[in-house]
Design a protein around this motif. Structure first.
Motif, mmCIF file in Angstrom:
data_model
loop_
_atom_site.group_PDB
_atom_site.id
_atom_site.type_symbol
_atom_site.label_atom_id
_atom_site.label_comp_id
_atom_site.label_asym_id
_atom_site.label_seq_id
_atom_site.Cartn_x
_atom_site.Cartn_y
_atom_site.Cartn_z
ATOM 1 N N GLU A 78 0.842 -1.203 0.000
ATOM 2 C CA GLU A 78 0.000 0.000 0.000
ATOM 3 C C GLU A 78 0.869 1.241 0.000
ATOM 4 O OE1 GLU A 78 -3.475 0.057 0.962
ATOM 5 O OE2 GLU A 78 -3.742 -2.103 1.266
ATOM 6 N N PRO A 79 0.545 2.238 -0.853
ATOM 7 C CA PRO A 79 1.354 3.463 -0.861
ATOM 8 C C PRO A 79 1.338 4.143 0.505
ATOM 9 C CG PRO A 79 -0.151 3.412 -2.730
ATOM 10 C CD PRO A 79 -0.516 2.251 -1.852
ATOM 11 N N SER A 80 2.526 4.557 0.949
ATOM 12 C CA SER A 80 2.633 5.225 2.243
ATOM 13 C C SER A 80 2.347 6.708 2.067
ATOM 14 C CB SER A 80 4.050 5.015 2.780
ATOM 15 O OG SER A 80 4.406 6.057 3.642
ATOM 16 N N THR A 81 1.577 7.270 2.986
ATOM 17 C CA THR A 81 1.229 8.683 2.869
ATOM 18 C C THR A 81 1.691 9.485 4.075
ATOM 19 O OG1 THR A 81 -0.914 8.140 3.808
ATOM 20 C CG2 THR A 81 -0.822 8.326 1.421
ATOM 21 N N GLY A 82 2.395 8.855 4.993
ATOM 22 C CA GLY A 82 2.847 9.556 6.198
ATOM 23 C C GLY A 82 3.142 8.531 7.272
ATOM 24 N N PRO A 83 3.430 8.984 8.497
ATOM 25 C CA PRO A 83 3.744 8.044 9.565
ATOM 26 C C PRO A 83 2.601 7.040 9.767
ATOM 27 C CG PRO A 83 4.176 10.297 10.267
ATOM 28 C CD PRO A 83 3.477 10.383 8.947
ATOM 29 N N ASN A 84 2.954 5.818 10.028
ATOM 30 C CA ASN A 84 1.965 4.755 10.188
ATOM 31 C C ASN A 84 2.305 3.988 11.466
ATOM 32 O OD1 ASN A 84 0.329 2.545 9.988
ATOM 33 N ND2 ASN A 84 0.741 2.166 7.814
ATOM 34 N N PRO A 85 1.903 4.531 12.620
ATOM 35 C CA PRO A 85 2.353 3.961 13.886
ATOM 36 C C PRO A 85 1.853 2.545 14.157
ATOM 37 C CG PRO A 85 0.830 5.799 14.265
ATOM 38 C CD PRO A 85 1.085 5.739 12.790
ATOM 39 N N ARG A 86 0.900 2.087 13.381
ATOM 40 C CA ARG A 86 0.471 0.692 13.575
ATOM 41 C C ARG A 86 1.432 -0.269 12.900
ATOM 42 N NH1 ARG A 86 -3.926 -0.737 11.231
ATOM 43 N NH2 ARG A 86 -4.157 1.161 10.037
ATOM 44 N N LYS A 87 2.149 0.239 11.899
ATOM 45 C CA LYS A 87 3.040 -0.662 11.158
ATOM 46 C C LYS A 87 4.514 -0.382 11.367
ATOM 47 C CE LYS A 87 0.149 -2.643 7.790
ATOM 48 N NZ LYS A 87 -0.288 -2.710 6.400
ATOM 49 N N VAL A 88 4.853 0.873 11.630
ATOM 50 C CA VAL A 88 6.268 1.246 11.645
ATOM 51 C C VAL A 88 6.636 1.983 12.928
ATOM 52 C CG1 VAL A 88 8.085 2.477 10.398
ATOM 53 C CG2 VAL A 88 6.132 1.573 9.134
ATOM 54 N N ALA A 89 7.673 1.488 13.626
ATOM 55 C CA ALA A 89 8.224 2.204 14.786
ATOM 56 C C ALA A 89 9.666 2.580 14.469
ATOM 57 C CB ALA A 89 8.167 1.324 16.028
ATOM 58 N N MET A 90 10.147 3.656 15.080
ATOM 59 C CA MET A 90 11.504 4.121 14.776
ATOM 60 C C MET A 90 12.326 4.328 16.037
ATOM 61 S SD MET A 90 10.985 6.803 11.631
ATOM 62 C CE MET A 90 12.662 6.718 11.029
ATOM 63 N N VAL A 91 13.642 4.109 15.894
ATOM 64 C CA VAL A 91 14.594 4.385 16.972
ATOM 65 C C VAL A 91 15.732 5.202 16.364
ATOM 66 C CG1 VAL A 91 16.209 3.370 18.618
ATOM 67 C CG2 VAL A 91 14.079 2.179 18.110
ATOM 68 N N PHE A 92 16.134 6.257 17.075
ATOM 69 C CA PHE A 92 17.180 7.141 16.555
ATOM 70 C C PHE A 92 18.442 7.058 17.423
ATOM 71 C CE2 PHE A 92 13.012 8.786 15.526
ATOM 72 C CZ PHE A 92 13.111 9.003 14.161
ATOM 73 N N GLN A 93 19.500 7.714 16.966
ATOM 74 C CA GLN A 93 20.766 7.712 17.724
ATOM 75 C C GLN A 93 20.574 8.330 19.109
ATOM 76 O OE1 GLN A 93 24.232 8.970 15.570
ATOM 77 N NE2 GLN A 93 25.269 9.651 17.423
ATOM 78 N N ASP A 94 19.834 9.429 19.155
ATOM 79 C CA ASP A 94 19.510 10.047 20.431
ATOM 80 C C ASP A 94 18.262 9.354 20.976
ATOM 81 O OD1 ASP A 94 18.455 11.595 22.448
ATOM 82 O OD2 ASP A 94 19.031 13.485 21.508
ATOM 83 N N PRO A 95 18.360 8.732 22.164
ATOM 84 C CA PRO A 95 17.199 7.970 22.636
ATOM 85 C C PRO A 95 15.935 8.820 22.768
ATOM 86 C CG PRO A 95 18.945 8.007 24.328
ATOM 87 C CD PRO A 95 19.495 8.651 23.094
ATOM 88 N N GLY A 96 16.103 10.145 22.988
ATOM 89 C CA GLY A 96 14.929 11.023 23.011
ATOM 90 C C GLY A 96 13.905 10.642 24.070
ATOM 91 N N LEU A 97 14.369 10.243 25.240
ATOM 92 C CA LEU A 97 13.432 9.885 26.313
ATOM 93 C C LEU A 97 12.925 11.147 26.985
ATOM 94 C CD1 LEU A 97 15.450 6.951 27.917
ATOM 95 C CD2 LEU A 97 13.618 6.813 26.219
ATOM 96 N N PHE A 98 11.758 11.071 27.595
ATOM 97 C CA PHE A 98 11.261 12.186 28.381
ATOM 98 C C PHE A 98 11.953 12.159 29.736
ATOM 99 C CE2 PHE A 98 7.461 11.258 25.670
ATOM 100 C CZ PHE A 98 7.584 12.388 24.889
ATOM 101 N N PRO A 99 12.688 13.232 30.085
ATOM 102 C CA PRO A 99 13.457 13.205 31.338
ATOM 103 C C PRO A 99 12.577 13.133 32.582
ATOM 104 C CG PRO A 99 13.745 15.321 30.190
ATOM 105 C CD PRO A 99 12.934 14.442 29.287
ATOM 106 N N TRP A 100 11.333 13.586 32.458
ATOM 107 C CA TRP A 100 10.460 13.612 33.636
ATOM 108 C C TRP A 100 9.657 12.332 33.797
ATOM 109 C CZ3 TRP A 100 9.902 16.609 29.254
ATOM 110 C CH2 TRP A 100 8.812 16.289 28.440
ATOM 111 N N ARG A 101 9.882 11.361 32.908
ATOM 112 C CA ARG A 101 9.170 10.090 33.024
ATOM 113 C C ARG A 101 10.155 8.988 33.407
ATOM 114 N NH1 ARG A 101 4.489 8.414 29.639
ATOM 115 N NH2 ARG A 101 3.194 10.245 29.473
ATOM 116 N N THR A 102 9.703 8.039 34.192
ATOM 117 C CA THR A 102 10.539 6.889 34.540
ATOM 118 C C THR A 102 10.723 6.015 33.296
ATOM 119 O OG1 THR A 102 8.615 5.546 35.057
ATOM 120 C CG2 THR A 102 9.579 6.813 36.883
#
Ligand SMILES: Nc1ncnc2c1ncn2[C@@H]1O[C@H](COP(=O)(O)OP(=O)(O)O)[C@@H](O)[C@H]1O
Ligand SMILES: [Mg+2]
Length: 267
Positions: A78-102
């Motif tokens: 199926e042609p992709s039209t933007g982020p598809n959180p049901r099918k695709v998850a991403m991880v980057f070099q910077d973990p990008g965690l929320f500092p105020w969350r455990t």
């Protein structure tokens, strides 16, 4: 999807002649040009190439974060039209965690957005953190964790979404060499358990060889696929074996050529 006959024949991810040009103050930059590639279901495919060759741009197009201005990205046909959180998850070099969350609440973040209740979020998050060696750390905040632990929390957060596809952009790039090797071994285990389709970006030959079923070597910018290598070796891989030494030499020849071209072409 089981029962859908198309799922047996279509590639999980297909790029058809995709290209991307960025408009910048100093003129247009052609980042990726005419890339066609099929990623098989449950395959671990690595994009390997010199810095600035368009790896992140290509991964961003697969993830729907970057809109291609030529060609098409297909996910399960199926042609992709933007982020598809049901099918695709991403991880980057910077973990990008929320500092105020455990750690636990960082892992549960995506589920929270999906409206999943607290008890279930906790259950999923603990189920992911435990086999990652983070048992006992679930109540810690990101600043209390080592770099490797933070990155594992970021990966657990992506896994919590339970998508068939995981995209990883130099996820271990900021870690020291030993941690990086261990994280690679650990990822091989995760991959075996979850049977995800993984597209992984790195500029490390060693990491590409240790982890991948297939390695796509990219040219210097504009990024194209220069060559594809199968790595038909069982895990865990002996990185000193003759097959690996031979493959590393072949990859290095290609990367060296492209890196030199990039240096010569640099402004
Ligand atoms: N948002 C952007 N705007 C303008 N230029 C960009 C942008 N993102 C990337 N580029 C340029 O596109 C080229 C490819 O970048 P990138 O995909 O990040 O490469 P890599 O991940 O292989 O290092 C680089 O020349 C980079 O400077
Ligand atoms: Mg990049």
């Amino acid at each position: 999807m089981i029962g859908d006959p198309r799922s047996l024949v279509t590639a999980q991810i297909e790029l058809r002649d995709v290209g991307k040009r960025y408009e910048t103050v100093s003129g247009p930059v052609l980042a990726v040009e005419q890339v066609s590639l099929k990623v098989r279901r449950q395959e671990f495919l690595t994009l390997l190439g010199p810095s600035g060759c368009g790896k992140s741009t290509l991964l961003g197009m697969i993830g729907g974060l970057v809109a291609p201005d030529a060609g098409q990205v297909l996910i399960d046909g199926e042609p992709s039209t933007g982020p598809n959180p049901r099918k695709v998850a991403m991880v980057f070099q910077d973990p990008g965690l929320f500092p105020w969350r455990t750690a636990l609440d960082n892992v549960g973040f995506g589920l929270e957005l999906q409206g999943v209740g607290g008890a279930r979020r906790r259950e999923v998050a603990l189920g992911l953190l435990e086999p990652m060696g983070l048992r006992g750390f679930e109540r810690k905040y990101p600043r209390e964790l080592s770099g490797g632990m933070r990155q594992r929390v970021a990966i657990a957060r992506a896994l919590a979404l339970d998508t068939p596809i995981l995209l990883m952009d130099e996820p271990f790039g900021a870690l020291d060499e030993q941690t990086r090797l261990l994280m690679g071994e650990w990822l091989v285990g995760i991959r075996r358990r979850t049977q995800k389709t993984i597209v992984f970006v790195t500029h490390s030959l060693q990491e590409a060889i240790a982890l991948s079923d297939r390695i796509a070597v990219m040219t210097s910018r504009p990024g194209r696929i220069k060559d594809l290598f199968e790595v038909p070796l069982p895990y865990p891989r002996d990185l000193n074996s003759p097959e690996v030494t031979d493959l590393r030499a072949k990859l290095w020849d290609q990367i060296r050529e492209e890196s030199l071209r990039a240096m010569e072409g640099a402004p």
